[in-house]
Design a protein around this motif. Structure first.
Motif, PDB file in Angstrom:
ATOM      1  N   GLU A  29      -5.107 -39.715 -24.789  1.00 58.38           N
ATOM      2  CA  GLU A  29      -3.767 -40.232 -24.508  1.00 58.38           C
ATOM      3  C   GLU A  29      -3.452 -40.251 -23.019  1.00 58.38           C
ATOM      4  OE1 GLU A  29      -1.028 -37.950 -26.731  1.00 58.38           O
ATOM      5  OE2 GLU A  29      -1.624 -38.765 -28.677  1.00 58.38           O
ATOM      6  N   THR A  30      -4.022 -39.324 -22.255  1.00 58.87           N
ATOM      7  CA  THR A  30      -3.741 -39.247 -20.818  1.00 58.87           C
ATOM      8  C   THR A  30      -4.741 -40.046 -19.997  1.00 58.87           C
ATOM      9  OG1 THR A  30      -5.048 -37.215 -20.636  1.00 58.87           O
ATOM     10  CG2 THR A  30      -2.681 -36.980 -21.057  1.00 58.87           C
ATOM     11  N   GLU A  31      -5.515 -40.905 -20.633  1.00 57.41           N
ATOM     12  CA  GLU A  31      -6.579 -41.638 -19.926  1.00 57.41           C
ATOM     13  C   GLU A  31      -6.451 -43.138 -20.185  1.00 57.41           C
ATOM     14  OE1 GLU A  31     -10.049 -38.189 -20.233  1.00 57.41           O
ATOM     15  OE2 GLU A  31      -9.951 -39.809 -21.721  1.00 57.41           O
ATOM     16  N   ARG A  32      -7.069 -43.897 -19.279  1.00 62.77           N
ATOM     17  CA  ARG A  32      -7.268 -45.326 -19.458  1.00 62.77           C
ATOM     18  C   ARG A  32      -8.720 -45.631 -19.083  1.00 62.77           C
ATOM     19  NH1 ARG A  32      -3.287 -44.495 -21.614  1.00 62.77           N
ATOM     20  NH2 ARG A  32      -1.322 -45.664 -21.628  1.00 62.77           N
ATOM     21  N   ALA A  33      -9.265 -46.739 -19.651  1.00 64.68           N
ATOM     22  CA  ALA A  33     -10.688 -47.036 -19.443  1.00 64.68           C
ATOM     23  C   ALA A  33     -10.879 -48.502 -19.105  1.00 64.68           C
ATOM     24  CB  ALA A  33     -11.493 -46.665 -20.681  1.00 64.68           C
ATOM     25  N   ILE A  34     -12.024 -48.796 -18.517  1.00 66.20           N
ATOM     26  CA  ILE A  34     -12.458 -50.172 -18.282  1.00 66.20           C
ATOM     27  C   ILE A  34     -13.871 -50.319 -18.836  1.00 66.20           C
ATOM     28  CG2 ILE A  34     -11.009 -50.513 -16.248  1.00 66.20           C
ATOM     29  CD1 ILE A  34     -13.486 -50.020 -14.535  1.00 66.20           C
ATOM     30  N   GLN A  40     -19.930 -55.565 -13.849  1.00 64.33           N
ATOM     31  CA  GLN A  40     -18.766 -56.438 -13.793  1.00 64.33           C
ATOM     32  C   GLN A  40     -17.767 -56.020 -14.882  1.00 64.33           C
ATOM     33  OE1 GLN A  40     -18.255 -58.757 -11.440  1.00 64.33           O
ATOM     34  NE2 GLN A  40     -20.231 -58.174 -10.516  1.00 64.33           N
ATOM     35  N   VAL A  41     -16.497 -55.951 -14.506  1.00 63.70           N
ATOM     36  CA  VAL A  41     -15.448 -55.551 -15.441  1.00 63.70           C
ATOM     37  C   VAL A  41     -15.180 -56.708 -16.396  1.00 63.70           C
ATOM     38  CG1 VAL A  41     -13.069 -54.779 -15.691  1.00 63.70           C
ATOM     39  CG2 VAL A  41     -14.423 -53.996 -13.740  1.00 63.70           C
ATOM     40  N   ILE A  42     -15.313 -56.399 -17.689  1.00 64.43           N
ATOM     41  CA  ILE A  42     -15.039 -57.414 -18.703  1.00 64.43           C
ATOM     42  C   ILE A  42     -13.814 -57.083 -19.544  1.00 64.43           C
ATOM     43  CG2 ILE A  42     -17.461 -58.109 -18.823  1.00 64.43           C
ATOM     44  CD1 ILE A  42     -17.692 -56.431 -21.388  1.00 64.43           C
ATOM     45  N   GLU A  43     -13.361 -55.860 -19.468  1.00 63.13           N
ATOM     46  CA  GLU A  43     -12.156 -55.466 -20.198  1.00 63.13           C
ATOM     47  C   GLU A  43     -11.436 -54.387 -19.395  1.00 63.13           C
ATOM     48  OE1 GLU A  43     -10.668 -53.952 -24.628  1.00 63.13           O
ATOM     49  OE2 GLU A  43     -12.802 -54.319 -24.232  1.00 63.13           O
ATOM     50  N   THR A  59     -21.069 -50.554 -20.159  1.00 67.38           N
ATOM     51  CA  THR A  59     -20.774 -49.179 -19.749  1.00 67.38           C
ATOM     52  C   THR A  59     -19.248 -49.026 -19.653  1.00 67.38           C
ATOM     53  OG1 THR A  59     -20.952 -49.774 -17.405  1.00 67.38           O
ATOM     54  CG2 THR A  59     -22.916 -48.841 -18.468  1.00 67.38           C
ATOM     55  N   VAL A  60     -18.803 -47.823 -19.812  1.00 75.72           N
ATOM     56  CA  VAL A  60     -17.363 -47.549 -19.817  1.00 75.72           C
ATOM     57  C   VAL A  60     -17.054 -46.499 -18.750  1.00 75.72           C
ATOM     58  CG1 VAL A  60     -15.424 -46.652 -21.151  1.00 75.72           C
ATOM     59  CG2 VAL A  60     -17.112 -48.130 -22.248  1.00 75.72           C
ATOM     60  N   ARG A  61     -15.961 -46.765 -17.967  1.00 80.19           N
ATOM     61  CA  ARG A  61     -15.457 -45.774 -17.005  1.00 80.19           C
ATOM     62  C   ARG A  61     -14.056 -45.373 -17.439  1.00 80.19           C
ATOM     63  NH1 ARG A  61     -17.778 -45.313 -11.973  1.00 80.19           N
ATOM     64  NH2 ARG A  61     -16.325 -43.555 -11.826  1.00 80.19           N
ATOM     65  N   ILE A  62     -13.871 -44.079 -17.595  1.00 78.96           N
ATOM     66  CA  ILE A  62     -12.586 -43.541 -18.050  1.00 78.96           C
ATOM     67  C   ILE A  62     -11.903 -42.845 -16.871  1.00 78.96           C
ATOM     68  CG2 ILE A  62     -11.452 -41.943 -19.624  1.00 78.96           C
ATOM     69  CD1 ILE A  62     -13.736 -42.406 -21.590  1.00 78.96           C
ATOM     70  N   PHE A  63     -10.601 -43.094 -16.715  1.00 81.25           N
ATOM     71  CA  PHE A  63      -9.840 -42.551 -15.593  1.00 81.25           C
ATOM     72  C   PHE A  63      -8.642 -41.746 -16.116  1.00 81.25           C
ATOM     73  CE2 PHE A  63     -11.604 -46.653 -14.279  1.00 81.25           C
ATOM     74  CZ  PHE A  63     -12.427 -46.234 -13.245  1.00 81.25           C
ATOM     75  N   ASP A  64      -8.372 -40.671 -15.425  1.00 83.54           N
ATOM     76  CA  ASP A  64      -7.208 -39.828 -15.743  1.00 83.54           C
ATOM     77  C   ASP A  64      -5.964 -40.473 -15.140  1.00 83.54           C
ATOM     78  OD1 ASP A  64      -5.362 -37.877 -16.260  1.00 83.54           O
ATOM     79  OD2 ASP A  64      -6.480 -36.236 -15.324  1.00 83.54           O
ATOM     80  N   ARG A 106     -14.414 -47.264  -6.382  1.00 84.63           N
ATOM     81  CA  ARG A 106     -15.516 -46.956  -7.294  1.00 84.63           C
ATOM     82  C   ARG A 106     -15.155 -45.816  -8.226  1.00 84.63           C
ATOM     83  NH1 ARG A 106     -17.843 -51.344  -7.613  1.00 84.63           N
ATOM     84  NH2 ARG A 106     -19.571 -50.288  -8.695  1.00 84.63           N
ATOM     85  N   GLY A 107     -13.850 -45.646  -8.484  1.00 81.76           N
ATOM     86  CA  GLY A 107     -13.380 -44.629  -9.409  1.00 81.76           C
ATOM     87  C   GLY A 107     -13.341 -43.219  -8.839  1.00 81.76           C
ATOM     88  N   ASN A 108     -13.452 -43.088  -7.523  1.00 79.61           N
ATOM     89  CA  ASN A 108     -13.474 -41.768  -6.874  1.00 79.61           C
ATOM     90  C   ASN A 108     -12.058 -41.412  -6.418  1.00 79.61           C
ATOM     91  OD1 ASN A 108     -13.871 -39.511  -5.232  1.00 79.61           O
ATOM     92  ND2 ASN A 108     -15.916 -40.196  -4.655  1.00 79.61           N
ATOM     93  N   ILE A 109     -11.489 -40.361  -7.009  1.00 80.37           N
ATOM     94  CA  ILE A 109     -10.127 -39.940  -6.663  1.00 80.37           C
ATOM     95  C   ILE A 109     -10.042 -39.446  -5.225  1.00 80.37           C
ATOM     96  CG2 ILE A 109      -8.331 -38.224  -7.162  1.00 80.37           C
ATOM     97  CD1 ILE A 109      -8.915 -38.493 -10.062  1.00 80.37           C
ATOM     98  N   GLN A 110     -11.091 -38.775  -4.743  1.00 77.97           N
ATOM     99  CA  GLN A 110     -11.079 -38.266  -3.379  1.00 77.97           C
ATOM    100  C   GLN A 110     -10.992 -39.409  -2.376  1.00 77.97           C
ATOM    101  OE1 GLN A 110     -10.947 -34.969  -2.534  1.00 77.97           O
ATOM    102  NE2 GLN A 110     -10.542 -35.779  -0.490  1.00 77.97           N
ATOM    103  N   VAL A 111     -11.702 -40.517  -2.678  1.00 76.43           N
ATOM    104  CA  VAL A 111     -11.613 -41.688  -1.798  1.00 76.43           C
ATOM    105  C   VAL A 111     -10.189 -42.235  -1.787  1.00 76.43           C
ATOM    106  CG1 VAL A 111     -12.423 -44.048  -1.446  1.00 76.43           C
ATOM    107  CG2 VAL A 111     -14.039 -42.261  -2.093  1.00 76.43           C
ATOM    108  N   ALA A 112      -9.563 -42.276  -2.970  1.00 78.32           N
ATOM    109  CA  ALA A 112      -8.186 -42.768  -3.048  1.00 78.32           C
ATOM    110  C   ALA A 112      -7.238 -41.892  -2.234  1.00 78.32           C
ATOM    111  CB  ALA A 112      -7.746 -42.821  -4.508  1.00 78.32           C
ATOM    112  N   GLU A 113      -7.382 -40.578  -2.320  1.00 77.88           N
ATOM    113  CA  GLU A 113      -6.515 -39.679  -1.562  1.00 77.88           C
ATOM    114  C   GLU A 113      -6.734 -39.833  -0.067  1.00 77.88           C
ATOM    115  OE1 GLU A 113      -7.206 -35.788  -3.079  1.00 77.88           O
ATOM    116  OE2 GLU A 113      -5.982 -36.094  -4.881  1.00 77.88           O
ATOM    117  N   ASN A 114      -8.007 -40.066   0.339  1.00 83.44           N
ATOM    118  CA  ASN A 114      -8.283 -40.277   1.757  1.00 83.44           C
ATOM    119  C   ASN A 114      -7.655 -41.562   2.274  1.00 83.44           C
ATOM    120  OD1 ASN A 114      -9.781 -37.921   1.831  1.00 83.44           O
ATOM    121  ND2 ASN A 114     -11.734 -38.956   1.493  1.00 83.44           N
TER     122      ASN A 114
END
Length: 324
Positions: A29-34, A40-43, A59-64, A106-114
């Motif tokens: 419930e606290t996550e979203r995925a692609i 290449q992102v298809i969904e 392949t699936v990437r899940i994000f908090d 690329r799904g890296n939270i540390q990069v986003a914070e930087n």
């Protein structure tokens, strides 16, 4: 033959198990995925639940998607009136667009914070540079009052959902618009933990406050001394008035008493003049012969009426008694 069939069955079951485990995935419930196909992102923005994918191909990437915190270090800013302040703040953010977030970081939270930290610093620097020091102080006082009125509970939740400082509204809006386009994240809030003056400025402010307090104390002491003198002068005036009134009343009473005494004496003297003459002579003898030796009388004891009662102590013996 039987062993080959059993082995084939086991292999088929193993393949089915692998295919099932590789094909199905769960998003909380606290996550979203692609979903990606060869990178290449298809969904995009796959919600909570059980989902299917093609093994090997997908392949699936899940994000908090829960609220994240970027805690910035204390930074020095200049206000519109060229006053330096030390600001310690933090940012609350969360992923809004999983696909854009993945493509930017690329799904890296540390990069986003930087990436968020310098943009936050820029937004705060611009805002403080447009704001007077007096306005900053008023906003902080109002914000602290609002925080005290919030109900008890989780501190982070109170910080995000509580009353937002008016000073931070514009920086939050600007930073949120920029980060949505660049990173696909939603900036929820920028909160200031503390605003302090630099050490040298703080010392100068304390000294000025101390000087102002001393000046106020001197003013109060001077006003108190003035009031004390006025009270003291009024008390002295009342004292003199009371003493004068008392002396006047005493003199009046004494005069009335002397008049009454004279009246009584006159009435008594009229009743027996000889006794009065004798009494006055006795008083004169007592005052004259008190033994002090300071008074000297040169009188003739034969011809002076002063000593006649020493010769003849009868009150009625003479027509009149000598008086001193």
């Amino acid at each position: 033959m039987f062993n080959n069939r059993a082995l084939i069955g086991v292999i088929i079951l193993a393949l089915l198990a692998w295919f099932a485990s590789a094909s199905f995935y769960v998003v909380n419930e606290t996550e979203r995925a692609i979903k990606l196909r060869f990178g290449q992102v298809i969904e995009n923005d796959i919600g909570p639940g059980l989902h299917f994918k093609l093994p090997v191909f997908n392949t699936v990437r899940i994000f908090d998607t829960r609220v994240q915190t970027v805690d910035s270090s204390a930074t020095r800013y200049l206000t519109a009136d060229s006053k330096a302040v030390i600001v310690d703040s933090f940012v609350k953010w969360k992923i809004a667009d999983p696909q854009q977030f993945y493509e930017a970081t690329r799904g890296n939270i540390q990069v986003a914070e930087n990436l968020i930290s310098p943009r936050t610093d820029e937004a705060l620097r611009n805002k403080f540079g447009q704001t007077q020091m007096s306005s900053i102080i008023q906003e902080r006082i109002a914000a602290e009052s609002n925080d005290k009125q919030l109900p008890g509970g989780d501190k982070a939740a109170d910080t995000v959902e509580g009353a937002r400082e008016e000073l931070m509204v514009e920086p939050v809006q600007q930073l949120d618009a920029a980060m949505r386009k660049e990173l696909g994240v939603h900036i929820l809030d920028i909160r200031v933990k503390r605003i302090e003056l630099p050490t040298e400025v703080t010392q100068a402010v304390y000294e000025r406050m101390n000087s102002e307090r001393e000046q106020a104390a001197r003013t109060y002491r001077a006003e108190g001394s003035q009031q004390a003198e006025a009270i003291r002068a009024d008390a002295d005036r009342q004292r003199q008035e009371i003493l004068a009134s008392g002396r006047q009343e005493a003199e009046t009473t004494r005069g009335q008493g002397d008049a009454q005494a004279a009246k009584i004496y006159a009435s008594a003297y009229q009743q027996d003049p000889d006794f009065f003459s004798f009494y006055r002579s006795m008083q004169a003898y007592r005052d004259s012969f008190d033994g002090s030796g300071k008074d000297l009388l040169v009188l003739s004891p034969d011809n002076s009426d002063f000593f006649r009662y020493l010769k003849n102590p009868e009150p009625g013996a003479a027509a009149s008694a000598a008086t001193p």
